[in-house]
Design an enzyme around this catalytic site. Structure first.
Site, short mmCIF file in Angstrom:
data_model
loop_
_atom_site.label_atom_id
_atom_site.label_comp_id
_atom_site.label_asym_id
_atom_site.label_seq_id
_atom_site.Cartn_x
_atom_site.Cartn_y
_atom_site.Cartn_z
N TYR A 1 5.47 -78.88 2.63
CA TYR A 1 4.46 -77.97 2.08
C TYR A 1 4.69 -76.52 2.51
O TYR A 1 4.13 -75.60 1.91
CB TYR A 1 3.04 -78.39 2.50
CG TYR A 1 2.61 -79.76 2.08
CD1 TYR A 1 3.37 -80.54 1.21
CD2 TYR A 1 1.42 -80.30 2.56
CE1 TYR A 1 2.95 -81.81 0.84
CE2 TYR A 1 0.99 -81.57 2.19
CZ TYR A 1 1.77 -82.32 1.35
OH TYR A 1 1.36 -83.59 1.00
N HIS B 1 8.13 -88.84 4.69
CA HIS B 1 7.50 -88.40 3.45
C HIS B 1 7.90 -89.23 2.23
O HIS B 1 7.11 -89.40 1.30
CB HIS B 1 7.82 -86.92 3.20
CG HIS B 1 6.80 -86.21 2.38
ND1 HIS B 1 6.65 -84.85 2.38
CD2 HIS B 1 5.85 -86.67 1.52
CE1 HIS B 1 5.67 -84.51 1.56
NE2 HIS B 1 5.18 -85.59 1.02
N LYS C 1 4.24 -84.68 7.85
CA LYS C 1 5.25 -85.60 7.32
C LYS C 1 6.65 -85.05 7.56
O LYS C 1 6.89 -83.86 7.36
CB LYS C 1 5.03 -85.83 5.83
CG LYS C 1 3.62 -86.27 5.48
CD LYS C 1 3.42 -86.37 3.99
CE LYS C 1 1.94 -86.44 3.65
NZ LYS C 1 1.24 -85.16 3.83
N ASP D 1 -4.46 -82.90 6.41
CA ASP D 1 -3.15 -83.46 6.07
C ASP D 1 -2.20 -82.36 5.58
O ASP D 1 -2.54 -81.60 4.68
CB ASP D 1 -3.31 -84.52 4.98
CG ASP D 1 -2.00 -85.14 4.57
OD1 ASP D 1 -1.54 -86.06 5.26
OD2 ASP D 1 -1.42 -84.69 3.55
#
Length: 285
Positions: free
Chosen positions: A52, A110, A77, A47
């Site tokens: 990120y 997200h 996401k 994931d």
């Protein structure tokens, strides 16, 4: 057979491993090695997210892990700030390019609000626009399953108003001390699988004497107890770590929490996230 071999079946028939590797806070130049280590241990669910900043490294890890692409379930996401159809289309293609893979197994919105206005203004129309872009990419085969993250019931109902695809997944903050039971029931009723991020409460739960005592009773660590708890709730569990020893330990959850202890964990409240309360998802909004 271990938990790493077990899967749930999404409403579209796709299988998703019950235990995954979360990659938040793993730097882009380090995450490929973490992914390869996880895959070598037996993880098949990885994931990540645009936010990120490590999609490139995750994709490198996926491509160099030494297993066939179709054996891995890769999620990312759409950035929370994207509430526009055109921007969402471009961002989906951007994730495919950064990951360097032909398709994404699961892509989520997200958050229903941008992070700087989390649980704030009205982004209903923007979420429907972003969802329309995900539906198109899903129909085109770029994404195998689509979903949302941090969506409450009213956010879900907004999406469902004009949806041609019911979200397959809702990824939520779920852990002992934060169990959104009504939302879990709502998602189950709609055949929307819940993924539990931060099942160890971003480390905050490690200080709970009650949870420590329960873990000792089962002869397991606090993280193992907390991961098992989210699995027994019927969610995908996504602990995040770059440490191979922690990856192995997190997967050693072949035990059963009793019904009474499940209720005790479900009833826990008031986890103190400490310095991490600065992040919107831990702020209590």
């Amino acid at each position: 057979m271990t938990i790493l071999d077990e899967t749930y079946t999404l409403s579209n028939g796709s299988e998703i491993p019950k235990l995954g590797l979360g990659t938040w806070f793993i730097d882009d130049d380090q995450v490929a090695e973490a992914v390869r280590a996880a895959v070598a241990i037996g993880y098949r669910n990885i994931d990540t997210a645009q936010a990120y900043g490590n999609e490139r490294g995750v994709g490198e890890g996926v491509r160099t892990a030494g297993v066939a692409r179709d054996e891995l379930f890769v999620s990312t996401k759409l950035a929370a700030e994207i509430k526009d159809h055109g921007q969402a289309v471009d961002a989906i293609d951007g994730s495919l390019e950064k990951l360097g893979i032909e398709y994404i197994d699961l892509m989520l919105i997200h958050s229903p609000q941008p992070w700087d206005d989390f649980r704030g203004g009205d982004y209903a129309e923007g979420n429907r626009e972003a969802w329309r872009a995900l539906e198109s990419a899903h129909q085109a085969g770029k994404i195998r399953a689509i979903g949302v993250s941090n969506f409450r019931q009213q956010d879900m109902e907004n999406i469902l108003q004009g949806a041609t695809v019911v979200p397959h997944v809702n990824q939520l903050l779920v852990h002992a001390g934060n169990t959104p039971s009504e939302l879990l029931e709502y998602c189950e009723d709609k055949q929307i699988l819940v993924e539990a991020y931060s099942p160890i409460a971003h480390g905050a739960i490690l200080q709970s004497t009650e949870v420590q005592a329960m873990a000792e009773k089962y002869g397991v660590s606090v993280p193992q107890l907390c991961i098992r708890y989210t699995l027994q709730l019927g969610t995908v569990s996504l602990p995040k770590t770059a440490n191979p020893e922690h990856m192995r330990s997190n997967a050693a959850v072949d035990f059963e929490i009793s019904g009474d202890d499940m209720e005790a964990l479900r009833g826990l409240r008031g986890v103190d996230y400490g310095e991490h309360s600065a992040f919107p998802v831990y702020s209590g909004k």
